[in-house]
Each structure stands twice: as C-alpha cells, then as structure tokens.
Design an enzyme around this catalytic site. Structure first.
Site, PDB file in Angstrom:
ATOM      1  N   GLU A  83      -6.515  -0.509   4.034  1.00  0.00           N
ATOM      2  CA  GLU A  83      -7.227  -0.968   2.825  1.00  0.00           C
ATOM      3  C   GLU A  83      -8.604  -1.526   3.158  1.00  0.00           C
ATOM      4  O   GLU A  83      -8.899  -2.686   2.910  1.00  0.00           O
ATOM      5  CB  GLU A  83      -6.345  -1.981   2.083  1.00  0.00           C
ATOM      6  CG  GLU A  83      -5.028  -1.348   1.658  1.00  0.00           C
ATOM      7  CD  GLU A  83      -4.025  -2.339   1.051  1.00  0.00           C
ATOM      8  OE1 GLU A  83      -4.336  -3.527   0.938  1.00  0.00           O
ATOM      9  OE2 GLU A  83      -2.912  -1.879   0.687  1.00  0.00           O
ATOM     10  N   ASN A 124      -5.203   3.837   6.337  1.00  0.00           N
ATOM     11  CA  ASN A 124      -4.268   3.888   5.203  1.00  0.00           C
ATOM     12  C   ASN A 124      -4.923   3.162   4.025  1.00  0.00           C
ATOM     13  O   ASN A 124      -5.538   2.113   4.201  1.00  0.00           O
ATOM     14  CB  ASN A 124      -2.995   3.140   5.655  1.00  0.00           C
ATOM     15  CG  ASN A 124      -1.834   3.257   4.711  1.00  0.00           C
ATOM     16  OD1 ASN A 124      -1.451   4.358   4.326  1.00  0.00           O
ATOM     17  ND2 ASN A 124      -1.247   2.120   4.329  1.00  0.00           N
ATOM     18  N   HIS A 144       0.788   4.540  -4.790  1.00  0.00           N
ATOM     19  CA  HIS A 144       1.477   3.654  -5.743  1.00  0.00           C
ATOM     20  C   HIS A 144       1.065   4.104  -7.150  1.00  0.00           C
ATOM     21  O   HIS A 144       0.002   3.736  -7.646  1.00  0.00           O
ATOM     22  CB  HIS A 144       1.082   2.190  -5.501  1.00  0.00           C
ATOM     23  CG  HIS A 144       1.518   1.672  -4.170  1.00  0.00           C
ATOM     24  ND1 HIS A 144       2.855   1.478  -3.866  1.00  0.00           N
ATOM     25  CD2 HIS A 144       0.827   1.320  -3.056  1.00  0.00           C
ATOM     26  CE1 HIS A 144       2.952   1.018  -2.613  1.00  0.00           C
ATOM     27  NE2 HIS A 144       1.737   0.922  -2.109  1.00  0.00           N
ATOM     28  N   GLU A 157       3.280   5.277   0.995  1.00  0.00           N
ATOM     29  CA  GLU A 157       3.891   4.149   0.271  1.00  0.00           C
ATOM     30  C   GLU A 157       4.256   4.557  -1.156  1.00  0.00           C
ATOM     31  O   GLU A 157       4.071   3.793  -2.104  1.00  0.00           O
ATOM     32  CB  GLU A 157       2.930   2.949   0.249  1.00  0.00           C
ATOM     33  CG  GLU A 157       2.484   2.487   1.613  1.00  0.00           C
ATOM     34  CD  GLU A 157       1.630   1.220   1.597  1.00  0.00           C
ATOM     35  OE1 GLU A 157       1.599   0.516   0.567  1.00  0.00           O
ATOM     36  OE2 GLU A 157       0.996   0.942   2.626  1.00  0.00           O
ATOM     37  N   ASP A 184       5.576   5.057  -4.648  1.00  0.00           N
ATOM     38  CA  ASP A 184       6.487   4.579  -5.700  1.00  0.00           C
ATOM     39  C   ASP A 184       5.844   4.885  -7.036  1.00  0.00           C
ATOM     40  O   ASP A 184       4.626   5.088  -7.123  1.00  0.00           O
ATOM     41  CB  ASP A 184       6.911   3.101  -5.548  1.00  0.00           C
ATOM     42  CG  ASP A 184       5.780   2.124  -5.345  1.00  0.00           C
ATOM     43  OD1 ASP A 184       4.640   2.416  -5.740  1.00  0.00           O
ATOM     44  OD2 ASP A 184       6.047   1.037  -4.793  1.00  0.00           O
TER      45      ASP A 184
HETATM   46  O1  9MR Z   1       5.864  -4.592  -0.180  1.00  0.00           O
HETATM   47  C1  9MR Z   1       5.114  -5.602   0.450  1.00  0.00           C
HETATM   48  C2  9MR Z   1       5.475  -6.947  -0.145  1.00  0.00           C
HETATM   49  O2  9MR Z   1       6.810  -7.284   0.176  1.00  0.00           O
HETATM   50  C3  9MR Z   1       4.516  -7.999   0.347  1.00  0.00           C
HETATM   51  O3  9MR Z   1       4.774  -9.226  -0.324  1.00  0.00           O
HETATM   52  C4  9MR Z   1       3.098  -7.556   0.100  1.00  0.00           C
HETATM   53  C5  9MR Z   1       2.115  -8.595   0.596  1.00  0.00           C
HETATM   54  O4  9MR Z   1       0.805  -8.198   0.525  1.00  0.00           O
HETATM   55  O5  9MR Z   1       2.869  -6.337   0.765  1.00  0.00           O
HETATM   56  C6  9MR Z   1       3.646  -5.306   0.264  1.00  0.00           C
HETATM   57  O6  9MR Z   1       3.331  -4.097   0.892  1.00  0.00           O
HETATM   58  C7  9MR Z   1       1.988  -3.615   0.713  1.00  0.00           C
HETATM   59  C8  9MR Z   1       1.609  -2.826   1.935  1.00  0.00           C
HETATM   60  O7  9MR Z   1       1.791  -3.599   3.094  1.00  0.00           O
HETATM   61  C9  9MR Z   1       0.185  -2.342   1.851  1.00  0.00           C
HETATM   62  N1  9MR Z   1      -0.051  -1.599   0.635  1.00  0.00           N
HETATM   63  C10 9MR Z   1       0.390  -2.227  -0.601  1.00  0.00           C
HETATM   64  C11 9MR Z   1       1.852  -2.650  -0.480  1.00  0.00           C
HETATM   65  C12 9MR Z   1       2.342  -3.228  -1.787  1.00  0.00           C
HETATM   66  O8  9MR Z   1       1.655  -4.411  -2.084  1.00  0.00           O
END
Ligand code: 9MR
Length: 359
Positions: A171, A212, A248, A276, A278
């Site tokens: 990101e 990513n 997402h 990722e 969903d």
């Molecule tokens: O799914 C993850 C969640 O449990 C955490 O609280 C969150 C914190 O930033 O991160 C989520 O995973 C993220 C991933 O690491 C990067 N892309 C976005 C995902 C969803 O927020």
C-alpha cells in the site's frame, strides 16, 4: 519452492521416488503409476488449483488456527496456500526494538508445512501496524534505513525456503497515483522500495518479491502509477517479481478492466496474484446478492487465471465467522465463500468454476 502445487502433486501421486521413476521411464521400463489423488482432491478448490499449477490461498488468523477445528478442516481441505492475516506484520513480529516474537508466525508456517501448503509472507514495509517504538521513535533517515534493513533481513532470513512469496511493500500509493505518506516514504523517499526489495532478495533469493496494493485492480490513476513504478524498478534491475492485487470488492463491482489491467503487468514479465479477495454485501444479504457474489468470485478468479503469469488467488479469510469487513465497513459483511457455520455459499461454487471451468 518445496511446497509448490506441482511438487505437492508429485509427492502425493507418485509413489516411486522421482529419480528412480525418472530413470525407469528413461529406460523405457515402466510407465508412471496412474494419477490417483484421493477422491476429494479433484473436487476441492485446492484440487482445482493444483490441476492448474496455481495457488488458492486463504488469509489465516492465529485465533481460529489454534482454536477452531472446523476452520482448520476447511483450510486444509480446500487451500494450498496461506497468508498470515496479522502474524507477520511488524507490530506482531518486533514489538520492541530487536526483540522478536515468532510464536504465531511460526505456528502458521509449521501448520502449512504439515498440510503441504505454501506460505505467502505479509508484509515487510507498510505504513500500518507498526509498533509504537518505531512509529514514535523519531529516528533519523540513516537509523530508519538500518531498522528496515535489519527487520527484512531477520524476518525473510528466518523463513528462507519456507515462504514462496513476500509482500515486501504494501500500500505505497494514494488513489490519485501519488506516493502515500508513511514513515518510510516521508523519511527515506521512494528509494526505500528498491532497497526493501534488494534486502529481501539477499535474504531469500528464491522468494518471489511483490508490491501489494488495493484499488489497483481497475485501469486508472493508481494502477497507472504502479505500472510506471514497476517498469522503472525492472529497468533498474531491482528484484521485483510480482504485483499483488488485493481485490477487496463490493458485490457487483468487479471492475470490467481488471483482466486487461492485470495483463499489462503480466506482459512486463511480472507475476500477478489476487492476494486479498473478498466481496462484501450490504446486510442482510439477499438471494440475488449472493448469486451476484458467486458470479463475482468466478469473474475475479478468471481475471487472474486468464493472464499468462497469474500465480494464484488468495481469499482474505475463508468463513464469514472471521472477517475484517463488518468491523470496518458498517452494515456490510457476508464477504467470504463459507458462511459462519462453514456451509459453502454460492460464492464457493463461483470460485470453483473460476479455478476450473469444468467444476
Ligand atoms: O484483516 C486484517 C485485520 O485483522 C487487521 O485488523 C487490519 C489492520 O490494519 O489488517 C487487515 O488486513 C489488511 C491487510 O493486512 C492489508 N490490506 C488490507 C487488509 C484489510 O484491512
């Protein structure tokens, strides 16, 4: 890559040691034994993915991994790859400077090895989930550079040969294509990306190294900026191997330009992966929305698998029982292929067909 889908298939399917079998075939002595996967393997997501030589992954939380046997039963039957949902992030791994807590990450890696799954490493240089010693440490650029280098070296080095791909940089762009403000970007400048990739490559030359991001699935300012960045890094000889398209999505909104957009990155010689996936639905989900979600899972996975260098698709979770969506997008949920009781939703069928049109 000890746990690539192909080598996993060989291990299961060929009782003869490979060398011995090869020598016998070369001598014209015997044919290889018939491929006899166990009955289920052909009709699971991982069976389909193995058949295509790609990954089907799930993001895995440490809590369900350790405490929910229904969860691990689905995980191990259906997926040939795992990503740590949180356990390999900086705040989890290095909560105080130079002191590492490997427990949860090691658990997932051990689980994956025991179930012949590959591991995607997630993530090394990100703006979020940084421990407070790092966020608030007021480090100089030189110090930060050393801290990042050490963290990458230590983490990638620990899992050398056990992680087939790393989201090295996560990101790094804003939606308008400008560089996103972060500890790394603000103090080190864009050069941190090339350095992070080089350090990761030095620590595990065989791991595929990714950038990513989200909102890069469609053609647009953000994916154009990433394309330009990727091209520049490749021209400079930086060890960038792949682009992770988080994906997402909102139901009914898989971008029509997704496949063409992935293809242009693949045409650069890069791997592309959906990392990722969903597909969230406003709750309560209607029958029509669940059907649309199924079509969206199919389209999203086809969009990757239809491109030459697609390495696979990872879903951000597997069951609606555990998902980041309801906590982040108020009123949305039902984003994953299994419902909260582990019944396969129509989304599961869509994903199956995306992986194998004959499913
Ligand atoms: O799914 C993850 C969640 O449990 C955490 O609280 C969150 C914190 O930033 O991160 C989520 O995973 C993220 C991933 O690491 C990067 N892309 C976005 C995902 C969803 O927020």
């Amino acid at each position: 890559m000890p746990h690539s889908p192909r080598s996993h298939r060989r291990r299961i399917l060929h009782p003869l040691p490979l060398l011995a079998a090869g020598a016998l075939i070369a001598a014209g002595a015997v044919a290889l034994p018939q491929l006899t996967p166990d009955a289920d393997a052909a009709t699971t997501l991982r069976g389909y993915a193995d058949g295509r030589g790609v990954r089907i992954g799930a993001a895995v939380g440490d809590t369900p991994l350790t405490a929910d046997s229904s969860y691990t039963a689905v995980l191990d039957r259906e997926f040939n790859s795992v990503t740590a949902e949180n356990a390999m992030k900086w705040d989890a791994l290095e909560p105080s400077r130079g002191t590492y807590d490997w427990a949860a990450a090691d658990r997932l890696v051990a689980h994956a090895r025991a179930h012949h799954q590959g591991v995607r490493g997630h993530t090394l240089a990100w703006y979020a989930q940084l421990p407070s010693w790092l966020k608030n440490g007021n480090f100089t650029a030189a110090q930060l550079n050393t801290i990042l280098k050490n963290h990458i070296n230590t983490t990638v080095g620990r899992y050398k040969g056990k992680v087939y791909a790393w989201d090295v940089v996560n990101e790094t762009l804003n939606d308008d294509g400008s560089m996103r403000s972060s500890l790394w970007q603000d103090k080190l400048g864009t050069g941190y990306i090339a350095n992070a990739l080089k350090w990761a490559h030095a620590a595990d030359p065989a791991a595929k190294l990714y950038i990513n991001d989200y909102n890069i699935e469609a053609a647009g300012a953000k994916s154009d900026a990433l394309y330009a960045l990727a091209k520049r890094l490749l021209a400079q000889g930086v060890p960038l191997n792949g682009i992770g398209f988080q994906s997402h999505f909102v139901v009914g909104q898989v971008p029509p330009t997704m496949k063409a957009n992935l293809k242009r990155f693949s045409d650069l010689g890069l791997e592309v992966s959906v990392t990722e996936l969903d597909i969230r639905i406003p709750l309560p989900a209607s029958s029509a929305e669940l059907a649309q979600q199924s079509a969206d899972y199919k389209t999203a996975s086809e969009n990757c698998l239809g491109v030459a260098h697609c390495a696979g698709v990872t879903v951000w979770g597997l069951t609606d029982k555990y998902s980041w969506i309801p906590g982040t997008f108020n009123g949305y949920g039902a984003a994953l292929p299994y419902n909260a009781n582990y019944a396969a939703k129509r989304a599961y069928t869509g994903l199956s067909i995306g992986l194998n049109p004959a499913a």
